[in-house]
Design a protein around this motif. Structure first.
Motif: not given
Length: 424
Positions: A77-80, A82-84, A89-90, A132-134
């Protein structure tokens, strides 16, 4: 009763397909990358016929690992994911910083980290992390005012700068392309996009034909006046930035780039000026592609490929082996396959359930197709040598894994768009 039974049968079929790792199997989305990977293994083996080593099979092994990852990611699930996005990114930023201190150097650049005997290229993973972050940031904070550009530009500037100083000019260009395409897809006006690109044009004009600045700078000033909400402030900022880039271009050209990078950027215009140095790759690549003619010499029968006239041909210059051994027709089919794949990704993006999913797929499409365009132009002499691999075809473990993970993310978006009421 027959109609109800038919409806139940169709629903059961959709449920079975949604439980499949592929969802409903999409031949274009999965078939094109797999076909390119299979062809690439043969081409890489051809480049190593006279070599003291033969590791072409590792291309397929890496692809098998990547395919397994893609199937797993396609079920997420892409929500998971996106939560990361911020931790991912870091982590990639820290890995790019680590390259500066513990990285492995090769061919004049420090781009890899050795982990357990394997060389990992963090810049490849940073591209996907930035996308992903953008996607998440632009879906939450759309660019409605010029000041809204500060956030996405700042996020992309950090990995861009760290990659640029490795030095890796080619990969750093990918970050810029991804940013511009995602901004446009997010709804940023085309005039603003032109103004973002205008400093680069001013820098090129300043180095080639400085007198053209008398036309270019007023033109951008006029565009700023009619397109930006704060007319006087926008006009002043645009003119100042144009002038700054025009003045700094000579200094940055001499001190911001290494000598071999400067050669790569200009020698494609006339590689015969240095036929045994910076122009050697370009000359031999064009000879190899031209020798393939219409039909090619046949797979594993390329003469220039056999004699290894092109150094490191299995990586960035693999398209020259393709041109020699499959000819114009084979090369055209590969280009058409990439175009068809891009068209499929845009279809998926346009039908995605949410803005973040749509932006994610578009960012991946921009990343892959920019690499295809630059790599092919490079090998046929229409662009400078920038060290960008050809997706799924050039040899490279990190790039291959990133490409397949990207494929899995796109498959996940496609599966969810086909089953909008399912939560997993």
């Amino acid at each position: 009763m027959t109609i109800l039974a038919s409806q139940r049968s169709r629903e059961q079929g959709r449920n079975r397909a949604s439980r499949s790792p592929f969802g409903e199997v999409d031949l274009l989305l999965w078939g094109i990358p797999l076909g390119l990977t299979l062809l690439a293994g043969i081409l890489i083996a051809s480049t190593q016929r006279q070599a003291d080593y033969a590791d072409w099979y590792q291309h397929w092994i890496t692809a098998a690992v990547g395919m397994a990852l893609a199937l797993v990611v396609a079920r997420w699930r892409l929500e998971r994911v996106q939560a990361l996005q911020w931790p991912i990114y870091a982590a990639t930023i820290l890995s790019l910083v680590a390259v500066r201190f513990v990285g492995t150097s090769a061919l004049g650049a420090q781009r890899w980290i050795s982990i357990g005997g394997f060389h990992v290229q963090p810049s490849e993973f940073a591209k996907l992390a930035a996308i992903l972050l953008l996607a998440g940031v632009l879906s939450r904070f759309p660019v409605e005012r010029p000041v809204d550009l500060v956030r996405p530009i700042g996020l992309i500037a950090i990995p861009w700068a760290l990659v640029f100083i490795q030095p890796d000019l080619g990969t750093s260009l990918v970050f810029g392309c991804v940013l511009l395409v995602m901004l446009f897809w997010a709804g940023m006006p085309l005039a603003w996009l032109t103004l973002l690109l205008s400093p680069l044009v001013a820098a090129i004009v300043a180095g080639v034909q400085p007198w053209l600045l008398l036309l270019w700078v007023p033109l951008m000033g006029w565009l700023a006046w009619i397109a930006l909400p704060w007319k006087r402030t926008g006009l002043a900022v645009v003119l100042a930035v144009q002038g700054l880039f025009a003045v700094l271009t000579p200094y940055l050209w001499m001190h911001g780039l290494k000598e071999y990078q400067r050669d790569r950027l200009v020698l494609f215009l006339d590689p015969s000026k240095d036929p045994l140095g910076g122009g050697y790759h370009l000359l031999q690549s064009k000879v190899g592609i031209g020798s393939g003619g219409l039909w090619g010499t046949g797979l594993m029968h390329g003469h220039l490929t056999l004699l290894r006239f092109i150094p490191e041909q299995h990586t960035d210059f693999i398209f020259s082996a393709l041109g020699e051994e499959t000819g114009f027709l084979g090369s055209t089919l590969v280009v058409l396959a990439y175009a068809l794949f891009c068209w499929r990704l845009l279809q998926i993006a346009s039908r995605a359930r949410s803005d973040v999913e749509s932006l994610l797929v578009v960012g991946i499409a921009a990343m892959l197709m920019f690499q295809v365009f630059v790599n092919i132009c490079m090998t046929i002499g229409l662009g400078p040598v920038t060290g960008i691999p050809l997706p799924w075809v050039s040899y490279g473990r990190s790039a291959m894994l990133v490409n397949f993970v990207s494929l899995g993310l796109c498959a996940s978006v496609l599966r969810r768009s086909r089953n909008p009421h399912r939560r997993r």
